[in-house]
Design a protein around this motif. Structure first.
Motif, PDB file in Angstrom:
ATOM      1  N   ARG A   1     -99.300 -93.229 -59.562  1.00 36.49           N
ATOM      2  CA  ARG A   1     -99.883 -92.008 -60.127  1.00 36.49           C
ATOM      3  C   ARG A   1     -99.244 -90.735 -59.575  1.00 36.49           C
ATOM      4  NH1 ARG A   1    -106.150 -94.012 -59.415  1.00 36.49           N
ATOM      5  NH2 ARG A   1    -106.244 -95.383 -61.239  1.00 36.49           N
ATOM      6  N   GLN A   2     -98.583 -90.845 -58.425  1.00 32.81           N
ATOM      7  CA  GLN A   2     -97.952 -89.657 -57.843  1.00 32.81           C
ATOM      8  C   GLN A   2     -96.915 -89.081 -58.809  1.00 32.81           C
ATOM      9  OE1 GLN A   2     -96.220 -90.692 -54.082  1.00 32.81           O
ATOM     10  NE2 GLN A   2     -98.185 -91.006 -53.069  1.00 32.81           N
ATOM     11  N   LYS A   3     -96.758 -87.760 -58.739  1.00 30.59           N
ATOM     12  CA  LYS A   3     -95.801 -87.101 -59.634  1.00 30.59           C
ATOM     13  C   LYS A   3     -94.678 -86.461 -58.838  1.00 30.59           C
ATOM     14  CE  LYS A   3     -98.650 -86.486 -63.680  1.00 30.59           C
ATOM     15  NZ  LYS A   3     -98.971 -85.598 -64.825  1.00 30.59           N
ATOM     16  N   ILE A   4     -93.569 -86.327 -59.516  1.00 31.39           N
ATOM     17  CA  ILE A   4     -92.357 -85.751 -58.936  1.00 31.39           C
ATOM     18  C   ILE A   4     -91.647 -85.013 -60.063  1.00 31.39           C
ATOM     19  CG2 ILE A   4     -91.047 -87.859 -59.422  1.00 31.39           C
ATOM     20  CD1 ILE A   4     -89.436 -87.426 -56.935  1.00 31.39           C
ATOM     21  N   SER A   5     -90.928 -83.963 -59.730  1.00 32.37           N
ATOM     22  CA  SER A   5     -90.235 -83.229 -60.796  1.00 32.37           C
ATOM     23  C   SER A   5     -89.176 -84.126 -61.426  1.00 32.37           C
ATOM     24  CB  SER A   5     -89.587 -81.959 -60.237  1.00 32.37           C
ATOM     25  OG  SER A   5     -88.466 -82.280 -59.446  1.00 32.37           O
ATOM     26  N   GLU A   6     -88.973 -83.925 -62.691  1.00 31.90           N
ATOM     27  CA  GLU A   6     -88.015 -84.771 -63.406  1.00 31.90           C
ATOM     28  C   GLU A   6     -86.612 -84.603 -62.848  1.00 31.90           C
ATOM     29  OE1 GLU A   6     -87.202 -86.166 -68.014  1.00 31.90           O
ATOM     30  OE2 GLU A   6     -88.394 -84.368 -67.608  1.00 31.90           O
TER      31      GLU A   6
ATOM     32  N   GLY B   1     -94.160-110.443 -68.322  1.00 30.69           N
ATOM     33  CA  GLY B   1     -95.347-110.220 -67.512  1.00 30.69           C
ATOM     34  C   GLY B   1     -96.642-110.174 -68.276  1.00 30.69           C
ATOM     35  N   VAL B   2     -97.687-109.820 -67.543  1.00 28.07           N
ATOM     36  CA  VAL B   2     -99.033-109.637 -68.077  1.00 28.07           C
ATOM     37  C   VAL B   2     -99.517-108.286 -67.566  1.00 28.07           C
ATOM     38  CG1 VAL B   2    -101.395-110.511 -68.125  1.00 28.07           C
ATOM     39  CG2 VAL B   2     -99.480-112.122 -68.041  1.00 28.07           C
ATOM     40  N   VAL B   3     -99.908-107.415 -68.471  1.00 26.51           N
ATOM     41  CA  VAL B   3    -100.287-106.059 -68.067  1.00 26.51           C
ATOM     42  C   VAL B   3    -101.782-105.961 -67.796  1.00 26.51           C
ATOM     43  CG1 VAL B   3     -98.370-105.008 -69.299  1.00 26.51           C
ATOM     44  CG2 VAL B   3    -100.569-105.299 -70.456  1.00 26.51           C
ATOM     45  N   GLY B   4    -102.163-104.859 -67.217  1.00 28.89           N
ATOM     46  CA  GLY B   4    -103.541-104.564 -66.835  1.00 28.89           C
ATOM     47  C   GLY B   4    -103.499-103.525 -65.726  1.00 28.89           C
ATOM     48  N   ILE B   5    -104.648-103.179 -65.189  1.00 25.14           N
ATOM     49  CA  ILE B   5    -104.701-102.209 -64.099  1.00 25.14           C
ATOM     50  C   ILE B   5    -103.920-102.752 -62.903  1.00 25.14           C
ATOM     51  CG2 ILE B   5    -106.256-101.045 -62.457  1.00 25.14           C
ATOM     52  CD1 ILE B   5    -108.444-101.244 -64.609  1.00 25.14           C
ATOM     53  N   PRO B   6    -102.963-102.019 -62.348  1.00 23.02           N
ATOM     54  CA  PRO B   6    -102.584-100.624 -62.634  1.00 23.02           C
ATOM     55  C   PRO B   6    -101.198-100.496 -63.288  1.00 23.02           C
ATOM     56  CG  PRO B   6    -101.963-101.148 -60.396  1.00 23.02           C
ATOM     57  CD  PRO B   6    -102.447-102.434 -61.017  1.00 23.02           C
ATOM     58  N   VAL B   7    -100.707-101.525 -63.999  1.00 27.77           N
ATOM     59  CA  VAL B   7     -99.298-101.519 -64.414  1.00 27.77           C
ATOM     60  C   VAL B   7     -99.083-101.404 -65.924  1.00 27.77           C
ATOM     61  CG1 VAL B   7     -98.565-102.812 -62.364  1.00 27.77           C
ATOM     62  CG2 VAL B   7     -99.188-104.059 -64.455  1.00 27.77           C
TER      63      VAL B   7
ATOM     64  N   ASP C   1     -93.765-104.239 -54.148  1.00 26.75           N
ATOM     65  CA  ASP C   1     -95.181-103.881 -54.194  1.00 26.75           C
ATOM     66  C   ASP C   1     -95.299-102.376 -54.432  1.00 26.75           C
ATOM     67  OD1 ASP C   1     -98.035-105.125 -52.880  1.00 26.75           O
ATOM     68  OD2 ASP C   1     -97.824-102.947 -52.843  1.00 26.75           O
ATOM     69  N   ILE C   2     -96.052-101.994 -55.462  1.00 27.73           N
ATOM     70  CA  ILE C   2     -96.213-100.567 -55.766  1.00 27.73           C
ATOM     71  C   ILE C   2     -97.708-100.243 -55.851  1.00 27.73           C
ATOM     72  CG2 ILE C   2     -95.524 -98.663 -57.243  1.00 27.73           C
ATOM     73  CD1 ILE C   2     -93.333-100.396 -58.356  1.00 27.73           C
ATOM     74  N   PRO C   3     -98.244 -99.557 -54.841  1.00 27.90           N
ATOM     75  CA  PRO C   3     -99.675 -99.213 -54.840  1.00 27.90           C
ATOM     76  C   PRO C   3    -100.054 -98.312 -56.006  1.00 27.90           C
ATOM     77  CG  PRO C   3     -98.720 -98.977 -52.644  1.00 27.90           C
ATOM     78  CD  PRO C   3     -97.572 -99.156 -53.602  1.00 27.90           C
ATOM     79  N   THR C   4    -101.318 -98.383 -56.365  1.00 26.77           N
ATOM     80  CA  THR C   4    -101.836 -97.587 -57.489  1.00 26.77           C
ATOM     81  C   THR C   4    -101.589 -96.102 -57.294  1.00 26.77           C
ATOM     82  OG1 THR C   4    -103.547 -99.247 -57.899  1.00 26.77           O
ATOM     83  CG2 THR C   4    -103.926 -97.046 -58.788  1.00 26.77           C
ATOM     84  N   ASP C   5    -101.815 -95.603 -56.092  1.00 29.72           N
ATOM     85  CA  ASP C   5    -101.653 -94.165 -55.854  1.00 29.72           C
ATOM     86  C   ASP C   5    -100.187 -93.735 -55.996  1.00 29.72           C
ATOM     87  OD1 ASP C   5    -101.736 -95.832 -53.405  1.00 29.72           O
ATOM     88  OD2 ASP C   5    -101.029 -94.032 -52.394  1.00 29.72           O
TER      89      ASP C   5
ATOM     90  N   ILE D   1     -92.670 -86.284 -63.784  1.00 31.94           N
ATOM     91  CA  ILE D   1     -92.949 -87.655 -64.208  1.00 31.94           C
ATOM     92  C   ILE D   1     -93.716 -88.353 -63.099  1.00 31.94           C
ATOM     93  CG2 ILE D   1     -90.880 -87.803 -65.664  1.00 31.94           C
ATOM     94  CD1 ILE D   1     -89.571 -89.461 -63.426  1.00 31.94           C
ATOM     95  N   ASP D   2     -94.402 -89.447 -63.455  1.00 39.26           N
ATOM     96  CA  ASP D   2     -95.148 -90.171 -62.426  1.00 39.26           C
ATOM     97  C   ASP D   2     -94.377 -91.418 -61.973  1.00 39.26           C
ATOM     98  OD1 ASP D   2     -95.479 -92.085 -64.407  1.00 39.26           O
ATOM     99  OD2 ASP D   2     -97.641 -91.776 -64.632  1.00 39.26           O
ATOM    100  N   GLY D   3     -94.988 -92.173 -61.062  1.00 36.55           N
ATOM    101  CA  GLY D   3     -94.339 -93.354 -60.504  1.00 36.55           C
ATOM    102  C   GLY D   3     -94.016 -94.406 -61.530  1.00 36.55           C
ATOM    103  N   ASN D   4     -94.853 -94.538 -62.563  1.00 39.80           N
ATOM    104  CA  ASN D   4     -94.583 -95.513 -63.618  1.00 39.80           C
ATOM    105  C   ASN D   4     -93.243 -95.247 -64.286  1.00 39.80           C
ATOM    106  OD1 ASN D   4     -97.207 -97.140 -63.928  1.00 39.80           O
ATOM    107  ND2 ASN D   4     -97.970 -95.037 -63.992  1.00 39.80           N
ATOM    108  N   VAL D   5     -93.015 -93.968 -64.622  1.00 41.59           N
ATOM    109  CA  VAL D   5     -91.772 -93.597 -65.286  1.00 41.59           C
ATOM    110  C   VAL D   5     -90.586 -93.781 -64.344  1.00 41.59           C
ATOM    111  CG1 VAL D   5     -90.525 -91.743 -66.455  1.00 41.59           C
ATOM    112  CG2 VAL D   5     -92.996 -91.955 -66.759  1.00 41.59           C
ATOM    113  N   LEU D   6     -90.791 -93.453 -63.065  1.00 38.87           N
ATOM    114  CA  LEU D   6     -89.692 -93.556 -62.124  1.00 38.87           C
ATOM    115  C   LEU D   6     -89.285 -95.015 -61.885  1.00 38.87           C
ATOM    116  CD1 LEU D   6     -87.691 -92.110 -60.379  1.00 38.87           C
ATOM    117  CD2 LEU D   6     -89.414 -91.962 -58.554  1.00 38.87           C
ATOM    118  N   VAL D   7     -90.244 -95.923 -61.851  1.00 40.67           N
ATOM    119  CA  VAL D   7     -89.906 -97.349 -61.753  1.00 40.67           C
ATOM    120  C   VAL D   7     -89.084 -97.765 -62.968  1.00 40.67           C
ATOM    121  CG1 VAL D   7     -90.787 -99.713 -61.691  1.00 40.67           C
ATOM    122  CG2 VAL D   7     -91.935 -97.937 -60.379  1.00 40.67           C
ATOM    123  N   ALA D   8     -89.566 -97.380 -64.157  1.00 40.58           N
ATOM    124  CA  ALA D   8     -88.880 -97.747 -65.391  1.00 40.58           C
ATOM    125  C   ALA D   8     -87.473 -97.156 -65.432  1.00 40.58           C
ATOM    126  CB  ALA D   8     -89.694 -97.281 -66.597  1.00 40.58           C
ATOM    127  N   LYS D   9     -87.328 -95.892 -65.037  1.00 37.81           N
ATOM    128  CA  LYS D   9     -86.013 -95.253 -65.007  1.00 37.81           C
ATOM    129  C   LYS D   9     -85.065 -95.982 -64.056  1.00 37.81           C
ATOM    130  CE  LYS D   9     -86.564 -90.289 -66.083  1.00 37.81           C
ATOM    131  NZ  LYS D   9     -85.242 -89.903 -66.604  1.00 37.81           N
TER     132      LYS D   9
END
Length: 572
Positions: free
Chosen positions: A174-179, A32-38, A167-171, A12-20
């Protein structure tokens, strides 16, 4: 070529990990208001069961998150894009700071490799939020996300509540980690999370407070939104009723005990604070709202017992007696101490009689003014009709949201609160523009309640586009706009002020007369009403309250009915 898909562990990527992380730590709503990179972060949060309320403007979304924190006792979550999105979100974060409400702003930021190179929407966001954030964290690697999320959520509610920033940088997003590794990291933070211990005040402080109240000739209990946040209503009710001490709520403390309670000193405010000799102040700061606790509004010899969750606040105010602790806990301890040696002023007590007499006199004067049907409308006539319509709602009391100058000031005196946390207004900072965000927060936090906003046309204008958000989510919110043609009521300039090369321009306080604010919500499929008479207003409120669907009631007010308003003006 060999197929490795069967042996590659799912990732999974950082987006999923934040949500989890948010989901496992109890977050159920985000604004909120969405757009790059969230954008993906918001979608992933929704997929995990978090309700995401999408706004048009981060400012309103931030106000919603701050109010949600107050209403629920859990941090309200604001999600923004980087740079200007973060800056817009500061309105909500600073509002949480000023009102001491728990909130977390999460913003995307530029790729860490491009910092300092002028990247898209680049900003040192940690530095930008510093003045208004209790704790600011930056996840520099995907594996840091769960701990960062946990720390900001916990700090937002610890001690004196307030805003925190992540604060969560764009990179990193996008980083991935095993589930499996992600699940392990999330499980670890959930298991290691500790509840902040409740500090029970020293017995000597409780004994001293009770002794002061017992010996006082003219005691007064003052409580504010800090007591409301603490859910101290049952303890306060018991304290007032066993001691017979009159009470005075601050504007957002209204409803902890019903405004109609026989010991309410609201309609005798000047007498109560001017003559009391001991004041127990619970969950309210001695700031401008309470005249800094100083004469001439207060007696110069008054003894303050200040109950506050913040030791720094007590050190700042230097009361006669300070008790550091949670309002609900401290009042419970006071009740326990009084139980062993009870005392009660009684209805025939001269202090109670004087407060009751003054409150009755002022109440009768106000009702005499309210009884008149003035057309074109002044502020009092429609406010009376609104009050009566709100009181007639069956079931849980509606949440009343109020902002504006004259509109809020008049509403504070006329509208009646009977239940806790059913009044939201401009608060400690006197912030205009909070209305629609607060409405949405209240509708989400208390879905069983109707939400009624009583707005000045200027206050409404700050966030009026969010009526589309009301319609999109079909929220049970009725917006009542007091339309008097501008700030305070249009053009109030004297002849000496109308000069110079731009004298033909509208006054700085003027808006378009009789603007069709009701048509704005109609453009999105909501219901709009325009009213100019008592019967029209009564009919529109009856219909819109019964429907419990998004509506705007445009109430045309005499532009000369209001006055310039700033600090609270209490004349009772």
């Amino acid at each position: 070529m060999a197929d490795n898909s069967a042996t590659t562990p799912p990732s999974i990527d950082g987006n999923v990990l934040v949500a989890k992380s948010l989901s496992h730590l109890g977050v159920t709503h985000m604004f909120g208001v969405v757009g790059i990179p969230v954008t993906s972060l918001a979608s992933r949060a929704m997929a995990l069961g978090i309700r995401f309320i999408a706004f048009h403007n981060e400012q309103s979304a931030g106000y919603a998150a701050s109010a949600y924190g107050y209403l629920t006792g859990k941090p309200g979550i604001l999600l923004t894009v980087s740079g200007p999105g973060c800056v817009h979100g500061l309105a909500g974060l600073s509002n949480a700071w000023a009102n001491t409400w728990p909130m977390v702003m999460i913003s995307g930021s530029c790729d860490q490799r491009d910092v300092g190179r002028g990247d898209f929407q680049e900003l040192d966001q940690i530095e930008a939020v510093k003045a208004f954030s209790k704790l600011s964290e930056k996840a520099k690697d995907v594996r840091e996300i769960p701990n960062c999320v946990s720390r900001v959520l916990d700090r937002a509610v610890s001690g004196r509540p307030g805003g925190c920033y992540l604060d969560i940088p764009t990179d990193v997003l996008r980083q991935k980690i095993s589930e499996s590794e992600a699940d392990k990291l999330v499980d670890e933070i959930v298991k290691s999370r500790k509840q902040e211990p409740i500090r029970e005040s020293l017995r000597s402080e409780i004994e001293s407070a009770v002794s002061l109240l017992r010996k006082a000739e003219r005691p007064l209990i003052v409580f504010g939104k800090g007591a409301a946040y603490s859910r101290a209503e049952d303890e306060l009710k018991k304290l007032v009723e066993i001691t017979g001490i009159p009470f005075l709520p601050t504007p957002m403390g209204k409803g902890l005990l019903p405004d109609t309670h026989e010991l309410s000193a609201t309609a005798a405010r000047s007498l109560a604070i001017g003559k009391c000799d001991v004041a127990l102040v619970v969950g309210a700061r001695l700031n401008w709202l309470l005249h800094f606790g100083e004469s001439p509004k207060w007696d110069k010899d008054v003894k303050f017992i200040l109950v506050d969750v913040s030791e720094e606040e007590i050190e700042l105010r230097k009361p006669h007696l300070g008790i550091v602790g949670d309002a609900k806990t401290v009042i419970g301890l006071l009740n326990r101490e009084i139980k062993d040696d009870p005392f009660c002023l009684g209805k025939s007590n001269s202090w109670v009689e004087s407060i009751s007499k003054k409150a009755k006199e002022n109440g009768e004067k106000m009702e005499a003014q309210l009884a008149k049907d003035v057309v074109p409308f002044n502020f009092l006539t429609p406010m009376r009709i609104i009050r009566d319509a709100i009181l007639a709602v069956e079931g849980p009391s509606p949440v009343v949201v109020s902002e504006g100058a004259n509109t809020m000031d008049v509403g504070r005196s006329v509208l009646v609160q009977k239940e806790p946390r059913t009044r939201l207004d401009a608060g400690t900072w006197g912030t205009m523009g909070v209305g629609l965000g607060y409405c949405i927060a209240a509708a989400v936090a208390s879905p069983d309640r109707l939400v009624v906003a009583v707005e000045g046309d200027s206050g409404f204008g700050f966030s009026a586009m969010e009526v589309e958000t009301l319609v999109r989510y079909n929220l049970p919110v009725v917006i009542i706009v007091f339309n008097n043609g501008g700030v305070y009521g249009g053009d109030r300039r004297g002849p000496e002020e109308i000069s110079g090369p731009h004298k033909e321009d509208p006054a700085p306080t003027s808006f378009v007369p009789n603007a069709g604010y009701h048509k704005l919500i109609e453009a999105f499929g909501g219901k709009g009403y325009i009213v100019e008479t008592p019967d029209e207003l009564k009919s529109s409120l009856a219909e819109s309250f019964a429907a419990r669907k998004p509506a705007v009631v445009n109430v045309i007010i005499d532009p000369f009915a209001g006055a310039e308003s700033g600090r609270l003006q209490h004349k009772n």
